[in-house]
Design an enzyme around this catalytic site. Structure first.
Site, PDB file in Angstrom:
ATOM      1  NE  ARG A 102      26.725 -17.303  -5.787  1.00 39.84           N
ATOM      2  CZ  ARG A 102      27.637 -17.668  -6.675  1.00 39.84           C
ATOM      3  NH1 ARG A 102      27.347 -18.577  -7.596  1.00 39.84           N
ATOM      4  NH2 ARG A 102      28.828 -17.142  -6.663  1.00 39.84           N
ATOM      5  CG  HIS A 129      30.609 -12.087  -7.075  1.00 39.78           C
ATOM      6  ND1 HIS A 129      30.709 -12.716  -5.844  1.00 39.78           N
ATOM      7  CD2 HIS A 129      30.834 -13.062  -8.006  1.00 39.78           C
ATOM      8  CE1 HIS A 129      30.998 -13.988  -6.031  1.00 39.78           C
ATOM      9  NE2 HIS A 129      31.079 -14.234  -7.328  1.00 39.78           N
ATOM     10  CD  GLN A 132      35.205 -13.709  -8.940  1.00 35.94           C
ATOM     11  OE1 GLN A 132      34.515 -14.693  -8.742  1.00 35.94           O
ATOM     12  NE2 GLN A 132      36.443 -13.806  -9.366  1.00 35.94           N
ATOM     13  CG  ASP A 224      30.816 -12.381 -15.365  1.00 30.85           C
ATOM     14  OD1 ASP A 224      30.862 -13.624 -15.546  1.00 30.85           O
ATOM     15  OD2 ASP A 224      30.034 -11.848 -14.559  1.00 30.85           O
ATOM     16  CB  CYS A 264      34.366 -13.982 -12.074  1.00 27.18           C
ATOM     17  SG  CYS A 264      32.854 -13.936 -13.058  1.00 27.18           S
ATOM     18  NE  ARG A 292      35.488 -15.780  -5.060  1.00 24.36           N
ATOM     19  CZ  ARG A 292      34.262 -16.205  -5.368  1.00 24.36           C
ATOM     20  NH1 ARG A 292      33.975 -16.561  -6.601  1.00 24.36           N
ATOM     21  NH2 ARG A 292      33.296 -16.245  -4.460  1.00 24.36           N
TER      22      ARG A 292
HETATM   23  N1   CP Z   1      32.957 -16.914  -9.780  1.00 25.68           N
HETATM   24  C1   CP Z   1      32.021 -17.513  -9.035  1.00 25.68           C
HETATM   25  O1   CP Z   1      31.427 -16.915  -8.118  1.00 25.68           O
HETATM   26  O2   CP Z   1      31.790 -18.816  -9.351  1.00 25.68           O
HETATM   27  P1   CP Z   1      30.607 -19.722  -8.814  1.00 25.68           P
HETATM   28  O3   CP Z   1      29.330 -19.132  -9.368  1.00 25.68           O
HETATM   29  O4   CP Z   1      30.871 -21.092  -9.325  1.00 25.68           O
HETATM   30  O5   CP Z   1      30.589 -19.662  -7.314  1.00 25.68           O
HETATM   31  N1  NVA Z   2      27.678 -12.294 -13.379  1.00 26.78           N
HETATM   32  C1  NVA Z   2      27.612 -13.717 -13.102  1.00 26.78           C
HETATM   33  C2  NVA Z   2      28.695 -14.115 -12.163  1.00 26.78           C
HETATM   34  C3  NVA Z   2      28.762 -15.575 -11.843  1.00 26.78           C
HETATM   35  C4  NVA Z   2      29.836 -15.896 -10.847  1.00 26.78           C
HETATM   36  C5  NVA Z   2      26.241 -14.053 -12.544  1.00 26.78           C
HETATM   37  O1  NVA Z   2      25.734 -13.313 -11.699  1.00 26.78           O
HETATM   38  O2  NVA Z   2      25.680 -15.070 -12.956  1.00 26.78           O
END
Ligand code: CP
Ligand code: NVA
Length: 305
Positions: A102, A129, A132, A224, A264, A292
C-alpha cells in the site's frame, strides 16, 4: 500476469476467473475451511499508509490458505527512503513468495513489481485500489446473481476507489455512472483506460456533476471518503464542494427500488454517508468488507500457488 497492480493489466477473462475462484474459496471456507494451498508460503505486506481491512484480510487470507503474512509498517523498511524500492524488491524476493504493498505514488508499486521476481499486489495506491474493486464485484454479484447490465452509481470524489471500480465495471459489463463536483472527476486517463473494455462488455460510462442524475434508477450506490489518505491538507477545500454529494435517504430514493449501498470504508459518517443509510436495510457495507478477504484469497491463490 505476475502481478496485480491495476485492472487494466488483466484480461476480462482472468478477472472473471478470479471472481469464480473467490466464490469457490468462500464456499469452501464457510463449509469448514480452505485447503492449505499456500503452505510454507509467506506474503510480505508493506504499508506506507494505515489500514484495517486490507491488512487483516490479507493476513487472515494467507493463514486460511496454510501460509503466513508479515507486516512491514511505514517506519520499518522506509521504502524508497532507507533504501531504494529496487533493492527492497530484490531483497524481499529472496525471503518471501509474494509482496502486497500500500503506497502513495502508484509508480512505487509499479517499480516494486518491476524489480521483484515474486508477485506484487497493489493494496491501494493514490490512483488505484484493485483488490477493493474486485471484492466489490463479488458483493454485487452475490446480491444480484449477475453483473452485466446492472447500473452502478458512484457519488463523491473521483478517487482511487472510483477509478478501479470503473475498470472492474467496464470489464464485467455493469453500467457505470459517476457524479462529482467539477474538478474532482475521474482523470481522462482513468476514463480512457476503461473505454476499450467497456466497448467489448457493453458497459455504458456516464459522468455527471448532478448526483440525482447519476443515481437515477441505479442498482448500486457507492461512495467513499471525500478526503483520501495523503490529501489531508485539502480537507477544507474539499468539504466546501462535497456536501451536495452526501449519500443520504433523500438521494437513495432516486435509485432503483431495493438498490444496495456500498462504501469501501473507513466511512466518515455524517459526511459522505449518513448513519441511517450506512446502517439501513439497503446497506451492503459489512458483507462488502468481509468480501475483501474472499477476493484476496483468490488473488493470492492465483498468483502464489
Ligand atoms: N477499504 C480499505 O482498503 O480499508 P483499509 O484502508 O482499512 O485497508
Ligand atoms: N480513497 C480512500 C480509500 C481508503 C480505503 C483513500 O485512499 O484514503
Amino acid at each position: 500476469m505476475k502481478d496485480f497492480i491495476t485492472l487494466s493489466d488483466w484480461s476480462t477473462q482472468s478477472l472473471q476467473e478470479l471472481l469464480d475462484l473467490a466464490v469457490r474459496l468462500k464456499a469452501e471456507y464457510k463449509a469448514g475451511g480452505n485447503a492449505p494451498i499456500l503452505q510454507h508460503k509467506t506474503l510480505a505486506m508493506i504499508f506506507q499508509k494505515p489500514s484495517l481491512r486490507t491488512r487483516v484480510s490479507f493476513e487472515m487470507g494467507m493463514k486460511h490458505l496454510g501460509g503466513s503474512a508479515m507486516m512491514l509498517g511505514p517506519d520499518e523498511i522506509g521504502l524508497g527512503k532507507r533504501e531504494s524500492i529496487a533493492d527492497v524488491a530484490r531483497v524481499l524476493s529472496g525471503y518471501v513468495q509474494g509482496i502486497m504493498a500500500r503506497v502513495f505514488a502508484h509508480a512505487h508499486v509499479e517499480e516494486l513489481a518491476r524489480w521483484a521476481n515474486v508477485p506484487v499486489i497493489n493494496g491501494l495506491s493514490d490512483s488505484q485500489h484493485p483488490c477493493q474493486a474486485m471484492g466489490d464485484m463479488l458483493t454485487i454479484y452475490e446480491h444480484y446473481g449477475a453483473l452485466k447490465g446492472l447500473k452502478i452509481a458512484y457519488i463523491g470524489d473521483g478517487n482511487n476507489v472510483a477509478a478501479s471500480l470503473l475498470l472492474a465495471a467496464a470489464h464485467l459489463g455493469a453500467h457505470f455512472t459517476i457524479a462529482t463536483p467539477s474538478g474532482y472527476g475521474l482523470s481522462e486517463e482513468s476514463l480512457s483506460q476503461a473505454e476499450p473494455f467497456a466497448a467489448i462488455s457493453g458497459c455504458r460510462i456516464q459522468t455527471y456533476t448532478d448526483p440525482r442524475s447519476a443515481v437515477d434508477g441505479a442498482d448500486v450506490i457507492y461512495t467513499d471518503t471525500w478526503v483520501s489518505m495523503g490529501q489531508e491538507a485539502e480537507t477544507e477545500a474539499r468539504l466546501k464542494v462535497m456536501w451536495p454529494y452526501q449519500v443520504n435517504a433523500d438521494l437513495l430514493r432516486h435509485a432503483a427500488t431495493g438498490a444496495i449501498v456500498m462504501h469501501c470504508l473507513p466511512a466518515h459518517r455524517g459526511q459522505e454517508i449518513t448513519d441511517d443509510v450506512a446502517d439501513g436495510s439497503q446497506s451492503a457495507i459489512f458483507p462488502q468488507a468481509e468480501n475483501r478477504m474472499h477476493i484476496q484469497k483468490a488473488i493470492l491463490a492465483k498468483l502464489m500457488s
